[in-house]
Design a protein around this motif. Structure first.
Motif, PDB file in Angstrom:
ATOM      1  N   GLU A   1      -3.260  -4.535   1.397  1.00  0.00           N
ATOM      2  CA  GLU A   1      -4.355  -4.999   2.239  1.00  0.00           C
ATOM      3  C   GLU A   1      -5.290  -5.888   1.429  1.00  0.00           C
ATOM      4  O   GLU A   1      -5.560  -5.635   0.261  1.00  0.00           O
ATOM      5  CB  GLU A   1      -5.113  -3.824   2.847  1.00  0.00           C
ATOM      6  CG  GLU A   1      -5.742  -2.897   1.844  1.00  0.00           C
ATOM      7  CD  GLU A   1      -6.431  -1.708   2.492  1.00  0.00           C
ATOM      8  OE1 GLU A   1      -6.910  -1.819   3.635  1.00  0.00           O
ATOM      9  OE2 GLU A   1      -6.494  -0.658   1.842  1.00  0.00           O
TER      10      GLU A   1
ATOM     11  N   GLU B   1       1.243   7.390   0.675  1.00  0.00           N
ATOM     12  CA  GLU B   1       0.660   6.660  -0.435  1.00  0.00           C
ATOM     13  C   GLU B   1      -0.312   5.614   0.085  1.00  0.00           C
ATOM     14  O   GLU B   1      -0.168   5.099   1.186  1.00  0.00           O
ATOM     15  CB  GLU B   1       1.759   5.975  -1.239  1.00  0.00           C
ATOM     16  CG  GLU B   1       2.629   6.945  -2.005  1.00  0.00           C
ATOM     17  CD  GLU B   1       3.615   6.233  -2.903  1.00  0.00           C
ATOM     18  OE1 GLU B   1       3.308   5.132  -3.383  1.00  0.00           O
ATOM     19  OE2 GLU B   1       4.694   6.797  -3.112  1.00  0.00           O
ATOM     20  N   ARG B   2      -1.295   5.306  -0.739  1.00  0.00           N
ATOM     21  CA  ARG B   2      -2.269   4.299  -0.338  1.00  0.00           C
ATOM     22  C   ARG B   2      -1.648   2.907  -0.385  1.00  0.00           C
ATOM     23  O   ARG B   2      -0.679   2.660  -1.103  1.00  0.00           O
ATOM     24  CB  ARG B   2      -3.489   4.363  -1.241  1.00  0.00           C
ATOM     25  CG  ARG B   2      -3.247   3.823  -2.637  1.00  0.00           C
ATOM     26  CD  ARG B   2      -4.569   3.570  -3.349  1.00  0.00           C
ATOM     27  NE  ARG B   2      -4.380   3.118  -4.696  1.00  0.00           N
ATOM     28  CZ  ARG B   2      -4.136   1.857  -5.048  1.00  0.00           C
ATOM     29  NH1 ARG B   2      -4.020   0.907  -4.148  1.00  0.00           N
ATOM     30  NH2 ARG B   2      -3.988   1.537  -6.329  1.00  0.00           N
ATOM     31  N   LYS B   3      -2.240   2.019   0.376  1.00  0.00           N
ATOM     32  CA  LYS B   3      -1.811   0.629   0.330  1.00  0.00           C
ATOM     33  C   LYS B   3      -2.323  -0.015  -0.954  1.00  0.00           C
ATOM     34  O   LYS B   3      -3.371   0.368  -1.485  1.00  0.00           O
ATOM     35  CB  LYS B   3      -2.366  -0.141   1.526  1.00  0.00           C
ATOM     36  CG  LYS B   3      -1.723   0.207   2.837  1.00  0.00           C
ATOM     37  CD  LYS B   3      -2.225  -0.699   3.928  1.00  0.00           C
ATOM     38  CE  LYS B   3      -1.511  -0.394   5.229  1.00  0.00           C
ATOM     39  NZ  LYS B   3      -1.834  -1.386   6.259  1.00  0.00           N
TER      40      LYS B   3
ATOM     41  N   ASP C   1      -5.319  -4.114  -7.116  1.00  0.00           N
ATOM     42  CA  ASP C   1      -4.014  -3.989  -7.757  1.00  0.00           C
ATOM     43  C   ASP C   1      -3.470  -5.335  -8.196  1.00  0.00           C
ATOM     44  O   ASP C   1      -2.724  -5.416  -9.173  1.00  0.00           O
ATOM     45  CB  ASP C   1      -3.020  -3.323  -6.798  1.00  0.00           C
ATOM     46  CG  ASP C   1      -3.416  -1.896  -6.495  1.00  0.00           C
ATOM     47  OD1 ASP C   1      -3.411  -1.076  -7.435  1.00  0.00           O
ATOM     48  OD2 ASP C   1      -3.756  -1.601  -5.329  1.00  0.00           O
TER      49      ASP C   1
ATOM     50  N   GLN D   1       2.340  -2.918   3.101  1.00  0.00           N
ATOM     51  CA  GLN D   1       2.049  -2.085   1.943  1.00  0.00           C
ATOM     52  C   GLN D   1       0.846  -2.559   1.144  1.00  0.00           C
ATOM     53  O   GLN D   1       0.507  -1.956   0.127  1.00  0.00           O
ATOM     54  CB  GLN D   1       3.271  -1.998   1.031  1.00  0.00           C
ATOM     55  CG  GLN D   1       4.413  -1.242   1.675  1.00  0.00           C
ATOM     56  CD  GLN D   1       5.616  -1.128   0.763  1.00  0.00           C
ATOM     57  OE1 GLN D   1       5.672  -1.714  -0.301  1.00  0.00           O
ATOM     58  NE2 GLN D   1       6.598  -0.358   1.189  1.00  0.00           N
TER      59      GLN D   1
ATOM     60  N   GLU E   1     -13.063   2.731  -8.970  1.00  0.00           N
ATOM     61  CA  GLU E   1     -12.448   3.583  -7.952  1.00  0.00           C
ATOM     62  C   GLU E   1     -11.533   2.813  -6.999  1.00  0.00           C
ATOM     63  O   GLU E   1     -10.446   3.287  -6.668  1.00  0.00           O
ATOM     64  CB  GLU E   1     -13.514   4.324  -7.155  1.00  0.00           C
ATOM     65  CG  GLU E   1     -12.907   5.404  -6.294  1.00  0.00           C
ATOM     66  CD  GLU E   1     -13.947   6.359  -5.757  1.00  0.00           C
ATOM     67  OE1 GLU E   1     -13.855   6.694  -4.566  1.00  0.00           O
ATOM     68  OE2 GLU E   1     -14.839   6.757  -6.522  1.00  0.00           O
ATOM     69  N   ASP E   2     -11.952   1.669  -6.528  1.00  0.00           N
ATOM     70  CA  ASP E   2     -11.154   0.877  -5.589  1.00  0.00           C
ATOM     71  C   ASP E   2     -10.696  -0.432  -6.224  1.00  0.00           C
ATOM     72  O   ASP E   2     -10.678  -1.476  -5.582  1.00  0.00           O
ATOM     73  CB  ASP E   2     -11.966   0.568  -4.322  1.00  0.00           C
ATOM     74  CG  ASP E   2     -12.210   1.805  -3.481  1.00  0.00           C
ATOM     75  OD1 ASP E   2     -11.364   2.707  -3.503  1.00  0.00           O
ATOM     76  OD2 ASP E   2     -13.248   1.852  -2.802  1.00  0.00           O
TER      77      ASP E   2
ATOM     78  N   ARG F   1      -4.209  -2.821  -2.971  1.00  0.00           N
ATOM     79  CA  ARG F   1      -5.393  -3.626  -2.658  1.00  0.00           C
ATOM     80  C   ARG F   1      -5.284  -4.944  -3.409  1.00  0.00           C
ATOM     81  O   ARG F   1      -4.996  -4.958  -4.609  1.00  0.00           O
ATOM     82  CB  ARG F   1      -6.661  -2.893  -3.087  1.00  0.00           C
ATOM     83  CG  ARG F   1      -6.946  -1.635  -2.292  1.00  0.00           C
ATOM     84  CD  ARG F   1      -8.193  -0.931  -2.796  1.00  0.00           C
ATOM     85  NE  ARG F   1      -7.993  -0.360  -4.115  1.00  0.00           N
ATOM     86  CZ  ARG F   1      -7.545   0.869  -4.341  1.00  0.00           C
ATOM     87  NH1 ARG F   1      -7.265   1.672  -3.328  1.00  0.00           N
ATOM     88  NH2 ARG F   1      -7.390   1.323  -5.569  1.00  0.00           N
TER      89      ARG F   1
END
Length: 136
Positions: free
Chosen positions: A33, A2-4, A81, A31, A77-78, A6
């Motif tokens: 960045e 899974e992605r970290k 979170d 978990q 897209e990015d 953000r």
């Protein structure tokens, strides 16, 4: 894998105590960045130095929290979170409100605000936007 997660940070330039505490605590489980920030709205040089130190791209380094809130809200897209607020106490309410209005999850250093009415407003806004609103 899974992605970290953000996250973006407001306040906490290099040498500031509480900003470092938040970054170190978040880094413990690897978990999340740090990918965006306004580390100092009063000292552009310190803001850029801090961002460069943490590897933040210049286009995600902001001169003030409103510019950050607007620009990051437009990213799809990015998208961040969550936002960490660790500025001087007197700014917490207005910063939290700006990011809540744009639908961001918030982790705010204490104190959150100075009146019950402000706290109730922020809680209602978080509920209306269906986001997490955490106070350390």
């Amino acid at each position: 894998m899974e992605r970290k997660l953000r996250y973006g940070q407001i306040g906490g330039t290099l040498g500031a105590f509480i900003g470092g505490v938040h970054r170190k605590a978040i880094a413990l489980n690897e978990q999340a960045e740090l990918v965006a920030g306004c580390f100092s709205a009063t000292n552009p040089d310190n803001n850029r130095k801090c961002a460069a130190h943490y590897g933040i791209a210049p286009e995600r380094t902001y001169d003030n929290y409103l510019a950050m809130a607007d620009a990051e809200a437009a990213i799809t897209e990015d998208r961040l979170d969550f936002i960490v607020i660790c500025t001087p106490n007197r700014f917490h309410y207005e910063e939290a409100k700006a990011f809540l209005e744009r639908g961001f999850n918030i982790v705010c250093e204490k104190p959150l605000c100075f009146t019950v009415e402000q706290a109730e407003e922020l809680c209602a806004l978080a509920k209306a936007k269906d986001v997490l609103f955490c106070v350390t």
